[in-house]
Motif scaffolding. Structure first.
Motif, short mmCIF file in Angstrom:
data_model
loop_
_atom_site.label_atom_id
_atom_site.label_comp_id
_atom_site.label_asym_id
_atom_site.label_seq_id
_atom_site.Cartn_x
_atom_site.Cartn_y
_atom_site.Cartn_z
N GLY A 1 0.82 -1.21 0.00
CA GLY A 1 0.00 0.00 0.00
C GLY A 1 0.85 1.26 0.00
O GLY A 1 0.52 2.26 -0.64
N THR A 2 1.97 1.20 0.75
CA THR A 2 2.88 2.36 0.79
C THR A 2 3.49 2.61 -0.58
O THR A 2 3.65 3.76 -1.00
N LEU A 3 3.85 1.52 -1.30
CA LEU A 3 4.41 1.69 -2.63
C LEU A 3 3.41 2.41 -3.54
O LEU A 3 3.78 3.34 -4.27
N ARG A 4 2.15 1.99 -3.47
CA ARG A 4 1.12 2.65 -4.29
C ARG A 4 0.97 4.12 -3.89
O ARG A 4 0.84 5.00 -4.75
N GLU A 5 0.99 4.40 -2.58
CA GLU A 5 0.83 5.77 -2.11
C GLU A 5 2.00 6.65 -2.53
O GLU A 5 1.82 7.78 -2.97
N ARG A 6 3.24 6.11 -2.42
CA ARG A 6 4.41 6.90 -2.81
C ARG A 6 4.39 7.21 -4.31
O ARG A 6 4.73 8.33 -4.72
N ALA A 7 3.98 6.22 -5.09
CA ALA A 7 3.90 6.47 -6.53
C ALA A 7 2.87 7.56 -6.83
O ALA A 7 3.10 8.43 -7.68
N GLY A 8 1.74 7.54 -6.13
CA GLY A 8 0.74 8.57 -6.33
C GLY A 8 1.25 9.95 -5.91
O GLY A 8 0.96 10.96 -6.55
N ARG A 9 2.00 9.99 -4.81
CA ARG A 9 2.50 11.29 -4.34
C ARG A 9 3.52 11.88 -5.30
O ARG A 9 3.58 13.11 -5.47
N LEU A 10 4.33 11.02 -5.90
CA LEU A 10 5.28 11.56 -6.87
C LEU A 10 4.54 12.28 -7.98
O LEU A 10 4.94 13.37 -8.42
N GLY A 11 3.45 11.67 -8.46
CA GLY A 11 2.66 12.32 -9.49
C GLY A 11 2.08 13.64 -9.01
O GLY A 11 2.03 14.63 -9.76
N SER A 12 1.62 13.66 -7.74
CA SER A 12 1.04 14.89 -7.20
C SER A 12 2.10 15.99 -7.08
O SER A 12 1.82 17.17 -7.33
#
Length: 599
Positions: free
Chosen positions: A189-200
């Motif tokens: 879940g953290t991997l998915r969240e970090r990937a999303g934050r990079l985009g943000s």
């Protein structure tokens, strides 16, 4: 030592050894049972943790459509607004489910309650910030204000991860054996969240200028390092811990589609954000999100595989318990065999020789048991006595054979050879006795008839051997669900009948529904993945004479076929075709890969 004391010594020794074996076996079985219970609880608790993971992922996923909407043109806004609304609806459903599953902990634990309330409060604040930004004219949306809205949603995701971690600790405390699975799914879940934050962060750089853009670039680089750390941990531990080649392959796919695809694109856009060729936030999101989809799939696969791993360990515990019980049974059999051998070889010949002398002196010529290991002199004495007893021995042998044959014929006449249940004739006799033994306060009789759905298709597809196995397993699965005084019989073909004594009408209906669910959830044959369902017809009478027995079976049989006409895998306890409310409409799951729609 007297004769009585020798026999006592023999049996006391055997009983002592058997008790030791039982104690050892009981300890092993108890340990295996405890292990099974713990892992079963672990599966249940991990299911609750899955809800926390999914809620955190949905909160993080809201940022995608929110970012696109805040940077969209007037023409693009309806499309992104609809996407954001759908995402929020899904998030709200997950949070409501989360509150239901963890209601006890939220009510009892200040930490859990505080974490949950923080999630709801920060999510509401973040949404209000995004909505306020969307309400502004597009030319008034400054990069700083957009970044503020994005960071507000960051905080909502942070609070969701905080709650996920609190829930994870709670789950591990209740079921420590789930620790590895909880940590791996959290990392996914953290991997998915970090990937999303990079985009943000890239979106914030695209909508900002000057120092603010540099600040977001630093945050982007920091988030990138964390992303690589989490990915490295997952690639190192997830495939081995979960013993899954699928997880390893999907990690490689994430490397290709995200780390070698979307991530380099995000880095390039971040590096060129000061140039005039930078894409709009909506254009960036449209290209970045598809490659990030693999991280979401990875999270879901790790959750599913973790649950499967826990199930596999639970099944191993069950097998260990069965093996322990089998070994204990074998040990007891060996001890009993040893005791019997000693009795036959040592104690019994000696005591029999003394006993025969006493019996002959008393005039009792009853035939003694054979003494194959006795001494030569004792055998010669037994041979002389056997001449006198031969005729009586032969008669006794014939009588024993006659009784055994009579008993076997009686059993065969009352038992269905395939399932071991009562046959139709024996059922009629048992019902006659049952109807004549009613006492005061008797509530009534219930008759349940059921028929395996699509039984011919099972025979056609898998052969009659599997069809016979389905009948046998149906009897084995449902027999333990009944009371000792209930009657269970094979009525013919794939049709069975159950007679419930001293039950209320409601109890008869609920029993049929429980049997239906039990059968629908059981695996009949592991090789074919075969599962079956059955249609049930129920009749109940407060008072009934034996003469009315055929009427009860006819009514139950009629309702059975009504259940089949209504769609199968149902319980019907009414004759009214239109009153569907009285028919159980709760369907079982798919019948399994071996049958498809056959059950």
């Amino acid at each position: 030592m007297s004769r009585l004391r020798i026999q006592q010594l023999q049996w006391i020794g055997a009983v002592a050894v058997i008790m030791v074996c039982l104690m050892m076996a009981g300890s092993t079985i108890a340990f295996s049972l405890s292990d099974y219970i713990n892992h079963k609880r672990g599966v249940t608790e991990f299911g609750r943790f899955h809800a926390a993971l999914h809620a955190a992922a949905m909160i993080a996923r809201e940022r995608g459509p929110a970012n696109s909407l805040m940077g969209a043109s007037q023409e693009e806004q309806p499309q992104f607004a609809a996407a954001l609304k759908a995402s929020r609806d899904e998030t709200d459903k997950d949070i409501a489910k989360l509150e239901t599953l963890f209601r006890t902990e939220i009510n009892q634990s200040p930490e859990m309650r505080s974490a949950f309330m923080a999630v709801k409060a920060q999510l509401e604040f973040g949404r209000q910030t995004v909505d306020a930004m969307v309400a502004m004219p597009r030319d008034e949306r400054s990069g700083a204000k957009i970044a503020e809205a994005i960071q507000a949603m960051f905080l909502a995701a942070d609070r969701a991860q905080d709650y996920r971690d609190v829930a994870g600790r709670s789950i591990i405390a209740l079921a420590p054996e789930t620790g590895a699975e909880v940590m791996l799914t959290s990392m996914a879940g953290t991997l998915r969240e970090r990937a999303g934050r990079l985009g943000s962060y890239v979106v914030m750089m695209l909508t900002s200028q000057g120092q603010a853009r540099s600040h977001y670039r630093i945050a982007f680089d920091s988030e990138l390092n964390r992303l690589f750390e989490v990915n490295a941990l997952l690639k190192t531990y997830a495939p081995t811990t979960l013993q899954s080649q699928d997880v390893a392959q999907l990690l490689d796919q994430v490397t290709v589609s995200y780390f070698a695809g979307s991530l380099p694109y995000a880095q390039r856009v971040a590096f060129e954000s000061n140039s005039g060729n930078a894409p709009t936030p909506a254009e960036f999101t449209a290209k970045y999100v598809p490659g990030m989809k693999s991280t979401e799939i990875l999270r879901e696969l790790i959750e599913t595989t973790a649950l499967t791993s826990l199930d596999r360990v639970r099944e191993k515990a069950v097998k260990a318990m069965l093996v322990s019980a089998s070994l204990a049974g074998m040990a007891i059999v060996v001890v009993i065999g040893l005791a019997y051998t000693l009795r036959r070889s040592l104690f019994r010949p000696m005591l029999a020789a003394i006993g025969q002398i006493d019996e002959i002196a008393a005039g009792n010529l009853a035939t003694p048991p054979p003494m194959p290991h006795a001494g030569r002199e004792v055998r010669e004495m037994f041979q002389r006595l056997d001449i006198l007893r031969e005729q009586q021995r032969f008669k006794r042998h014939l009588e024993t054979e006659r009784k055994a044959m009579t008993e076997e014929l009686r059993r065969l006449s009352q038992t269905d050879a395939l399932t071991g249940l009562l046959n139709r004739r024996a059922l009629g006799e048992a019902v006659g006795r049952l109807f004549s033994e009613r006492k005061a306060g008797f509530r009534g009789f219930g008759v349940i008839m059921f028929d395996i759905d699509h039984f011919k298709l099972i025979n056609d597809r898998h052969g009659h051997a599997v069809g016979d196995l389905a009948l046998q397993r149906t009897a084995e699965i449902l027999g333990p669900c009944l009371r000792p005084n209930d009657l269970f019989a094979r009525y013919g073909g794939e049709e069975f009948i159950i007679v419930l004594c001293d039950v209320s009408e409601t109890s008869a209906r609920s029993t049929a529904e429980r049997l239906r669910k039990t059968l629908a959830q059981a695996v009949i044959n592991d090789e074919h993945g075969l599962m079956v369902t059955a249609s049930f017809g129920v009749d109940w009478r407060a008072q009934c004479a034996f003469e009315d027995w055929e009427k009860l079976t006819m009514v139950a049989d009629k309702r059975l076929y009504q259940a089949k006409r209504n769609g199968r895998n149902l319980v019907c306890f009414s004759d009214a075709l239109e009153e569907m409310a009285i028919v159980s409409a709760v369907k079982s799951g798919p019948a399994g890969p071996g049958v498809e729609n056959a059950a």
